[in-house]
Every structure is written in C-alpha cells, then in structure tokens.
Write a protein that holds these residues in place. Structure first.
Motif, short mmCIF file in Angstrom:
data_model
loop_
_atom_site.label_atom_id
_atom_site.label_comp_id
_atom_site.label_asym_id
_atom_site.label_seq_id
_atom_site.Cartn_x
_atom_site.Cartn_y
_atom_site.Cartn_z
N THR A 23 2.12 -15.28 39.08
CA THR A 23 1.68 -13.96 38.64
C THR A 23 2.86 -13.16 38.16
O THR A 23 3.91 -13.12 38.82
N SER A 25 4.69 -9.57 36.49
CA SER A 25 4.67 -8.12 36.41
C SER A 25 5.84 -7.69 35.55
O SER A 25 6.82 -8.41 35.39
N ARG A 72 -3.85 -20.44 31.57
CA ARG A 72 -3.48 -19.06 31.88
C ARG A 72 -4.67 -18.13 31.74
O ARG A 72 -5.62 -18.42 31.00
N LYS A 76 -5.33 -11.48 34.00
CA LYS A 76 -4.83 -11.47 35.37
C LYS A 76 -3.32 -11.64 35.43
O LYS A 76 -2.75 -11.76 36.51
N ASP A 77 -2.67 -11.71 34.26
CA ASP A 77 -1.22 -11.90 34.19
C ASP A 77 -0.78 -13.12 35.01
O ASP A 77 0.25 -13.09 35.69
N THR A 78 -1.55 -14.17 34.93
CA THR A 78 -1.30 -15.34 35.77
C THR A 78 -1.38 -16.63 34.95
O THR A 78 -2.27 -16.79 34.11
N TYR A 80 -1.34 -20.91 35.64
CA TYR A 80 -1.64 -21.86 36.70
C TYR A 80 -1.15 -23.26 36.33
O TYR A 80 -0.97 -23.60 35.16
#
Length: 124
Positions: A23, A25, A72, A76-78, A80
């Motif tokens: 994740t 930020s 991705r 969710k700014d994630t 995987y």
C-alpha cells in the motif's frame, strides 16, 4: 515522495499460496510503475514482477511465470503479488518498489522508492 508498506508474508508449505500487498501513500500511486523484488539469504536482490500504471502490461521473471501474478487496484493505492504453487526456492524477503510512469516496464535497475519488505518462508 511515496511511502510503501508491504504485508501478507508468512510461512507456507510447498505448493501453497500467499497474497502479498503493498500500500502506497504520498506521491500519486496511479502515476507509478510498480514492481516486486525478492532477496533470499546470501543472494542478491532479484526482480520478480512489474506492472504499468494502468495495469494493462506486466513483466515477470522467468522463474515465476505462471505461478506468481502481479495486479493493482489504483483506487486503493495498492499493488498485489498473488503467489501460487510456491516452492522452497521462493523463500525470501519480498520488497515492493515504485518508479515514475515514464520509465520502462522492462528495466529493473531504476526504481527509486522501496518498501521495507515482508518475509515469505516456504517450508514443510
């Protein structure tokens, strides 16, 4: 500057599965190419997989093709890493990394942002 935090590592038996998550930020995640790398004990860090900002294109190391999948969720700014059919040799510290979307998906030596890593251990 973007900050990356990995999660999802653990102990799994050979043939098992895990899903790693990273994740972000800070700097816009959706404007970044994202990659996964790993480092096994006594070995150099190696490229595992990468994905473009849109998710439309991916790149994999030969050793993981067909077993590991990068994807991705920009909302969710994630990013995987779905890991299946795990082998003993997949044991490593797995890192998430990012770089600007104008960089090449096919280069693995120009990532400028790194997470702290999450440990994956494959053992019976």
């Amino acid at each position: 500057q973007m900050t990356l935090v990995e999660s999802g590592g653990g102990l799994v038996q050979p043939g098992g599965s895990l899903r790693l998550a990273c994740t972000a930020s800070g700097r816009s995640f959706s404007h970044s190419i994202m990659g996964w790398f790993r480092q096994a004990p006594g070995k150099e860090r190696e490229f595992v997989a990468a994905i473009t900002w849109s998710g439309a294109s991916t790149n994999y190391a030969d050793s993981v093709k067909g077993r590991l999948t990068i994807f991705r969720e920009n909302d969710k700014d994630t990013v995987y890493l779905q890991m299946t059919s795990l082998r003993l040799e997949d044991t490593a510290l797995y890192y998430c990394a990012g770089k600007g979307l104008t960089r090449s998906l096919w280069r693995s030596d120009d990532y400028d942002t790194w997470g702290q890593g999450t440990q994956v251990t494959v053992s019976s």
